[in-house]
Scaffold this motif. Structure first.
Motif, PDB file in Angstrom:
ATOM      1  N   ASN A   1      55.697  66.083  55.232  1.00  0.00           N
ATOM      2  CA  ASN A   1      55.085  67.353  55.617  1.00  0.00           C
ATOM      3  C   ASN A   1      55.132  68.396  54.513  1.00  0.00           C
ATOM      4  OD1 ASN A   1      54.763  66.112  58.063  1.00  0.00           O
ATOM      5  ND2 ASN A   1      55.754  67.711  59.271  1.00  0.00           N
TER       6      ASN A   1
ATOM      7  N   GLU B   1      53.666  72.438  59.182  1.00  0.00           N
ATOM      8  CA  GLU B   1      52.436  71.974  58.540  1.00  0.00           C
ATOM      9  C   GLU B   1      52.039  72.989  57.478  1.00  0.00           C
ATOM     10  OE1 GLU B   1      47.916  70.334  59.445  1.00  0.00           O
ATOM     11  OE2 GLU B   1      49.320  70.656  61.088  1.00  0.00           O
TER      12      GLU B   1
ATOM     13  N   LEU C   1      47.104  74.794  56.052  1.00  0.00           N
ATOM     14  CA  LEU C   1      46.182  74.396  57.106  1.00  0.00           C
ATOM     15  C   LEU C   1      44.875  75.167  56.957  1.00  0.00           C
ATOM     16  CD1 LEU C   1      46.047  72.701  59.794  1.00  0.00           C
ATOM     17  CD2 LEU C   1      46.518  74.861  60.942  1.00  0.00           C
ATOM     18  N   ASN C   2      43.761  74.448  56.819  1.00  0.00           N
ATOM     19  CA  ASN C   2      42.463  75.103  56.702  1.00  0.00           C
ATOM     20  C   ASN C   2      42.128  75.846  57.982  1.00  0.00           C
ATOM     21  OD1 ASN C   2      41.923  74.178  54.078  1.00  0.00           O
ATOM     22  ND2 ASN C   2      41.124  72.239  54.845  1.00  0.00           N
TER      23      ASN C   2
ATOM     24  N   ARG D   1      43.182  79.395  54.235  1.00  0.00           N
ATOM     25  CA  ARG D   1      44.169  78.329  54.244  1.00  0.00           C
ATOM     26  C   ARG D   1      45.526  78.945  54.542  1.00  0.00           C
ATOM     27  NH1 ARG D   1      44.125  74.588  49.094  1.00  0.00           N
ATOM     28  NH2 ARG D   1      45.129  76.415  48.193  1.00  0.00           N
TER      29      ARG D   1
ATOM     30  N   GLY E   1      48.550  67.248  65.663  1.00  0.00           N
ATOM     31  CA  GLY E   1      47.415  67.683  64.853  1.00  0.00           C
ATOM     32  C   GLY E   1      46.563  68.762  65.496  1.00  0.00           C
TER      33      GLY E   1
ATOM     34  N   GLY F   1      46.653  72.029  64.991  1.00  0.00           N
ATOM     35  CA  GLY F   1      46.287  73.123  64.098  1.00  0.00           C
ATOM     36  C   GLY F   1      46.561  74.486  64.690  1.00  0.00           C
TER      37      GLY F   1
END
Length: 257
Positions: free
Chosen positions: A33, A72, A75-76, A93, A107, A109
């Motif tokens: 990660n 994470e 992250l976009n 980002r 996942g 986000g």
């Protein structure tokens, strides 16, 4: 998630211990990660900001109990500025997000983020207006938080200066500065000790089950409606309220509850 505040603000004690990548603990450098922080040769991708990010990660992990698996990086994110009609959309980002343990590895986000961290290089002026400075990073953090329906806490840090914010998920949604970050605790463990069981993932065999029953149309009418024992009837017939006044009173009771 149940949270309790730490006794001291660990983010106030910046010594930049990870300015050299070689000083980063091996379990951090090797964790999948955190790989985005390092190039193939082991050096930082962003030599000015990445030591601050890894320092923040170490504090979150060691002082606040955040699992490394819950992190994470980079992250976009899509977010907008201005009104829906006249605003502009941006690609951003987020430096670092933290999930609660229900969503680790899912996942999800920004949709299921719990904490967001925006890191900047230590040399930037506190609350300064220079390019890539404090105010610019704060605006980014606000935008990322606005794009997430679930994020509750935000951290903006240059290491030498740190601000921690809490966002009310109801109204208002603005970031409110707080003195410290709450401890990270397991949402699954908290649900086990709650008098009300919450379904965390009903499709999974090990999902936490609930003893609560759905409120059917007939049950709703029996409790709140026009039956003899319904709340609306009691307010209307026993208390002398007009039908609309009875509805207004019921709404107030439910809101207060």
């Amino acid at each position: 998630m149940i949270l309790t505040f730490a006794d001291r603000m660990s983010f106030a004690n910046f010594t930049n211990p990870y300015q050299r990548p070689a000083d980063v603990p091996a379990d951090y450098r090797k964790h999948s990660n955190l790989s985005k922080l390092f190039k193939a040769d082991g050096t930082y991708v962003r030599p000015a900001e990445d030591p601050v990010t890894i320092w923040a990660i170490a504090l979150l992990h060691q002082e606040y109990g955040v699992p490394l698996d819950a992190l994470e990086l980079e992250l976009n994110a899509d977010f907008s500025e201005g009104t829906h009609q006249g605003g502009r959309r941006y690609q951003g980002r987020a430096d670092l997000i933290v999930y609660d343990d229900r969503y680790i590895g899912a996942g999800g986000g920004l949709d299921v983020a719990f904490i967001m961290v925006e890191a900047m290089e230590p040399g930037k002026k506190f609350e300064g207006m220079e390019p890539e400075g404090w105010v610019e990073h704060l605006n980014r953090l606000n935008a990322y938080m606005s794009a997430s329906p679930s994020a509750r806490y935000a951290i903006l840090t240059s290491g030498t200066n740190t601000k921690i914010y809490r966002r009310d998920l109801e109204y208002p949604r603005a970031l409110q500065e707080i003195g410290n970050l709450p401890k990270y605790e397991s949402a699954r463990s908290a649900a086990e000790h709650s008098p009300f069981k919450v379904i965390l993932n009903p499709s999974e065999p090990d999902g936490i089950q609930t003893g609560l029953q759905p409120l059917t149309r007939d049950k709703f009418r029996e409790v709140l409606g026009d039956t003899r024992s319904g709340c609306h009837s009691l307010l209307r017939d026993n208390e002398g309220l007009q039908p609309q006044e009875a509805v207004d009173a019921m709404v107030k009771f439910l809101f207060a509850k």
